[in-house]
Design an enzyme around this catalytic site. Structure first.
Site, PDB file in Angstrom:
ATOM      1  N   CYS A  55     142.110 -60.902  -8.777  1.00 51.71           N
ATOM      2  CA  CYS A  55     141.331 -59.276  -8.701  1.00 51.71           C
ATOM      3  C   CYS A  55     142.424 -58.520  -9.036  1.00 51.71           C
ATOM      4  CB  CYS A  55     140.759 -58.954  -6.992  1.00 51.71           C
ATOM      5  SG  CYS A  55     139.983 -56.994  -7.255  1.00 51.71           S
ATOM      6  N   CYS A  59     144.187 -54.511  -2.536  1.00 51.59           N
ATOM      7  CA  CYS A  59     143.704 -54.157  -0.952  1.00 51.59           C
ATOM      8  C   CYS A  59     144.129 -54.898   0.100  1.00 51.59           C
ATOM      9  CB  CYS A  59     142.187 -54.157  -1.189  1.00 51.59           C
ATOM     10  SG  CYS A  59     141.156 -54.069  -2.327  1.00 51.59           S
ATOM     11  N   CYS A  62     143.166 -58.492   1.246  1.00 46.40           N
ATOM     12  CA  CYS A  62     142.382 -59.612   0.987  1.00 46.40           C
ATOM     13  C   CYS A  62     143.070 -60.275  -0.193  1.00 46.40           C
ATOM     14  CB  CYS A  62     141.458 -58.090  -0.889  1.00 46.40           C
ATOM     15  SG  CYS A  62     140.279 -59.318  -0.875  1.00 46.40           S
ATOM     16  N   CYS A  99     123.501 -62.403  -0.896  1.00 47.51           N
ATOM     17  CA  CYS A  99     124.834 -61.126  -1.032  1.00 47.51           C
ATOM     18  C   CYS A  99     125.335 -61.975  -2.317  1.00 47.51           C
ATOM     19  CB  CYS A  99     125.594 -60.328  -0.227  1.00 47.51           C
ATOM     20  SG  CYS A  99     124.891 -60.288   0.916  1.00 47.51           S
ATOM     21  N   CYS A 131     121.934 -58.483  -2.885  1.00 46.79           N
ATOM     22  CA  CYS A 131     122.477 -57.619  -2.835  1.00 46.79           C
ATOM     23  C   CYS A 131     123.989 -57.976  -3.734  1.00 46.79           C
ATOM     24  CB  CYS A 131     123.565 -57.839  -0.995  1.00 46.79           C
ATOM     25  SG  CYS A 131     124.702 -56.136  -0.847  1.00 46.79           S
ATOM     26  N   CYS A 191     124.774 -50.120   1.186  1.00 49.96           N
ATOM     27  CA  CYS A 191     125.237 -50.820   2.395  1.00 49.96           C
ATOM     28  C   CYS A 191     127.086 -50.771   2.267  1.00 49.96           C
ATOM     29  CB  CYS A 191     125.396 -52.596   1.922  1.00 49.96           C
ATOM     30  SG  CYS A 191     126.317 -53.242   3.217  1.00 49.96           S
ATOM     31  N   ARG A 263     126.169 -54.809  10.512  1.00 48.80           N
ATOM     32  CA  ARG A 263     126.017 -56.155  10.341  1.00 48.80           C
ATOM     33  C   ARG A 263     127.631 -56.076  10.931  1.00 48.80           C
ATOM     34  NH1 ARG A 263     123.005 -56.588   5.332  1.00 48.80           N
ATOM     35  NH2 ARG A 263     124.088 -58.872   4.672  1.00 48.80           N
TER      36      ARG A 263
HETATM   37  N1  SAM Z   1     135.829 -56.650  -5.309  1.00 55.86           N
HETATM   38  C1  SAM Z   1     134.414 -55.942  -3.822  1.00 55.86           C
HETATM   39  C2  SAM Z   1     135.232 -54.698  -3.853  1.00 55.86           C
HETATM   40  O1  SAM Z   1     136.237 -54.642  -3.257  1.00 55.86           O
HETATM   41  O2  SAM Z   1     134.209 -54.171  -3.808  1.00 55.86           O
HETATM   42  C3  SAM Z   1     133.931 -57.011  -3.415  1.00 55.86           C
HETATM   43  C4  SAM Z   1     133.984 -57.904  -2.717  1.00 55.86           C
HETATM   44  S1  SAM Z   1     135.332 -57.958  -0.789  1.00 55.86           S
HETATM   45  C5  SAM Z   1     134.951 -59.165  -0.297  1.00 55.86           C
HETATM   46  C6  SAM Z   1     133.985 -56.854   0.099  1.00 55.86           C
HETATM   47  C7  SAM Z   1     134.817 -56.415   1.366  1.00 55.86           C
HETATM   48  O3  SAM Z   1     134.934 -57.171   1.787  1.00 55.86           O
HETATM   49  C8  SAM Z   1     135.952 -55.625   1.543  1.00 55.86           C
HETATM   50  O4  SAM Z   1     135.213 -54.103   1.111  1.00 55.86           O
HETATM   51  C9  SAM Z   1     136.167 -55.739   2.892  1.00 55.86           C
HETATM   52  O5  SAM Z   1     135.282 -54.526   3.718  1.00 55.86           O
HETATM   53  C10 SAM Z   1     135.619 -56.795   2.914  1.00 55.86           C
HETATM   54  N2  SAM Z   1     136.222 -57.463   3.301  1.00 55.86           N
HETATM   55  C11 SAM Z   1     136.941 -58.296   2.498  1.00 55.86           C
HETATM   56  N3  SAM Z   1     138.515 -58.885   2.848  1.00 55.86           N
HETATM   57  C12 SAM Z   1     138.371 -59.192   4.071  1.00 55.86           C
HETATM   58  C13 SAM Z   1     139.401 -60.084   5.309  1.00 55.86           C
HETATM   59  N4  SAM Z   1     140.163 -60.571   5.038  1.00 55.86           N
HETATM   60  N5  SAM Z   1     138.789 -59.081   6.507  1.00 55.86           N
HETATM   61  C14 SAM Z   1     137.943 -58.784   6.614  1.00 55.86           C
HETATM   62  N6  SAM Z   1     137.284 -57.989   5.651  1.00 55.86           N
HETATM   63  C15 SAM Z   1     137.518 -57.863   4.274  1.00 55.86           C
HETATM   64 FE1  SF4 Z   2     139.040 -56.869  -5.175  1.00 57.42          FE
HETATM   65 FE2  SF4 Z   2     139.522 -58.176  -3.075  1.00 57.42          FE
HETATM   66 FE3  SF4 Z   2     139.930 -55.098  -3.974  1.00 57.42          FE
HETATM   67 FE4  SF4 Z   2     137.452 -56.831  -3.935  1.00 57.42          FE
HETATM   68  S1  SF4 Z   2     138.258 -56.474  -1.880  1.00 57.42           S
HETATM   69  S2  SF4 Z   2     138.750 -54.976  -5.566  1.00 57.42           S
HETATM   70  S3  SF4 Z   2     137.810 -58.285  -4.486  1.00 57.42           S
HETATM   71  S4  SF4 Z   2     141.741 -57.468  -4.015  1.00 57.42           S
END
Ligand code: SAM
Ligand code: SF4
Length: 336
Positions: A55, A59, A62, A99, A131, A191, A263
């Protein structure tokens, strides 16, 4: 009135709720929960990572960001048939919502999006709610998802606007809110929630709750993730979130958005059964469960279908049927 739907919560109001003596807070939140939901019901969802890793976003939490070395191997967009197989097993396990998550910055109008629409149609035709969480999207793309039967779109605000800038630099909080507005123009339900344990203050958490409560109508679903620390990311060494803070957050969200599903999502494995039971008492009525023992990627663990079935049975809870609240396309009256 305790369960009134409001969009004008001040930070002082939210602080007064959040800081109540814990037992009073749980009691009050449980009361609001019982006034607005069947307390014996739990929504169980299954997450499928339809496109994993690589990606471009940064973030800091992530496992899927290309900026960090996390051991998550990138995978191309899944074939529709494979998604339907996983969804079939999820349905057999009593799951009501699937989802579909993609590690994309935004949706692009290409063959990959056409395939996602095919997945949405296929899983919806199986009688399950679908979702999607695909990053940013425009109005036309949202309409195409709606036409394909999409039930919900996930797009988390993650934290307060100020703290967000320290966690993600490749997009703005305003971008996030714009996507939510785009989703609200359709009949797809929304959501949106966030993460605790990123290093934010309680004030940041409450500002996030305030932002979500200003959305009209409130998001139908509000995920509260506990940071799942991922080796290789900048937040890998963050401190644990005390369980009492998780319960306070769940209870506050329940009281502020009484009709929404709350959730308890990533990080649930960090809580033992008793702590989870307290979260459910405080108003959490939705969880992710999995046949594998991870959520989207191996970096984020999840309890298994079997373990969750045992837990729900022990607590006298049952899994919610799909479409219990109607189909968005039937133009069900929205939350106020
Ligand atoms: N790329 C898309 C986005 O960011 O909207 C969707 C995927 S991402 C998995 C969706 C959400 O998962 C993120 O906004 C975050 O809130 C949560 N998330 C991702 N990694 C996480 C982690 N290591 N611990 C807790 N929540 C996490
Ligand atoms: Fe990409 Fe992870 Fe951020 Fe979603 S949460 S935009 S998958 S880096």
């Amino acid at each position: 009135m305790i369960a009134q739907i409001r969009h004008d919560w001040s930070l002082a109001d939210l602080r007064a709720i959040h800081d109540l003596p814990l037992m009073d807070l749980v009691y009050r939140a449980a009361t609001v929960h019982r006034q607005n939901h069947d307390p014996s019901e739990m929504q169980v969802s299954k997450l499928i990572s339809i496109k994993t890793g690589a990606c471009p976003e940064d973030c800091s939490y992530c496992a899927q960001s290309s900026r960090y070395t996390t051991g998550v191997a990138p995978e191309r967009l899944m074939e529709t048939g494979r998604v339907l197989e996983i969804a079939t097993r999820a349905k057999e396990a009593g799951v009501s919502r699937v989802c579909l998550g993609a590690a994309w910055r935004e949706v692009k109008d290409n063959a990959q999006f056409d395939r996602v629409l095919e997945m949405v149609r296929g899983v919806t035709d199986m009688g399950l709610e679908v979702c999607c969480t695909l990053g940013m999207l425009n109005e036309q793309q949202a309409q195409r998802l709606e036409e394909a039967g999409l039930y919900a779109y996930n797009h988390n605000v993650d934290s307060s606007a100020e703290f967000y800038e320290t966690i993600i630099t490749t997009r703005t909080y305003a971008d996030r809110l714009k996507t939510l507005e785009t989703v609200r123009k359709t009949n797809i339900t929304m959501c949106s929630g966030g993460i605790i344990g990123l290093g934010e203050t309680v004030e940041d958490r409450l500002k996030m709750v305030q932002t979500l409560s200003q959305v009209r109508p409130h998001p139908e679903s509000v995920p509260i993730n506990i940071l799942s620390r991922v080796d290789g990311t900048p937040l890998a060494k963050n401190a644990d979130v005390p369980v009492w803070e998780v319960i306070r957050m769940i209870a506050t969200v329940r009281m502020v958005m009484p009709k929404s599903d709350v959730r308890l999502t990533a990080g649930r494995v960090q809580l033992d059964d008793t702590a989870q039971a307290l979260c459910f008492m405080a108003g959490a009525n939705s969880i992710f469960s999995s046949e594998t023992e991870f959520m989207l990627t191996r970096a984020v663990p999840s309890p298994s279908y079997d373990k969750d079935r045992e837990l729900l049975a022990a607590l006298g809870l049952h899994q919610r049927e799909p479409f219990k609240n109607g189909r968005p396309q039937d133009k069900v009256p929205p939350l106020a």
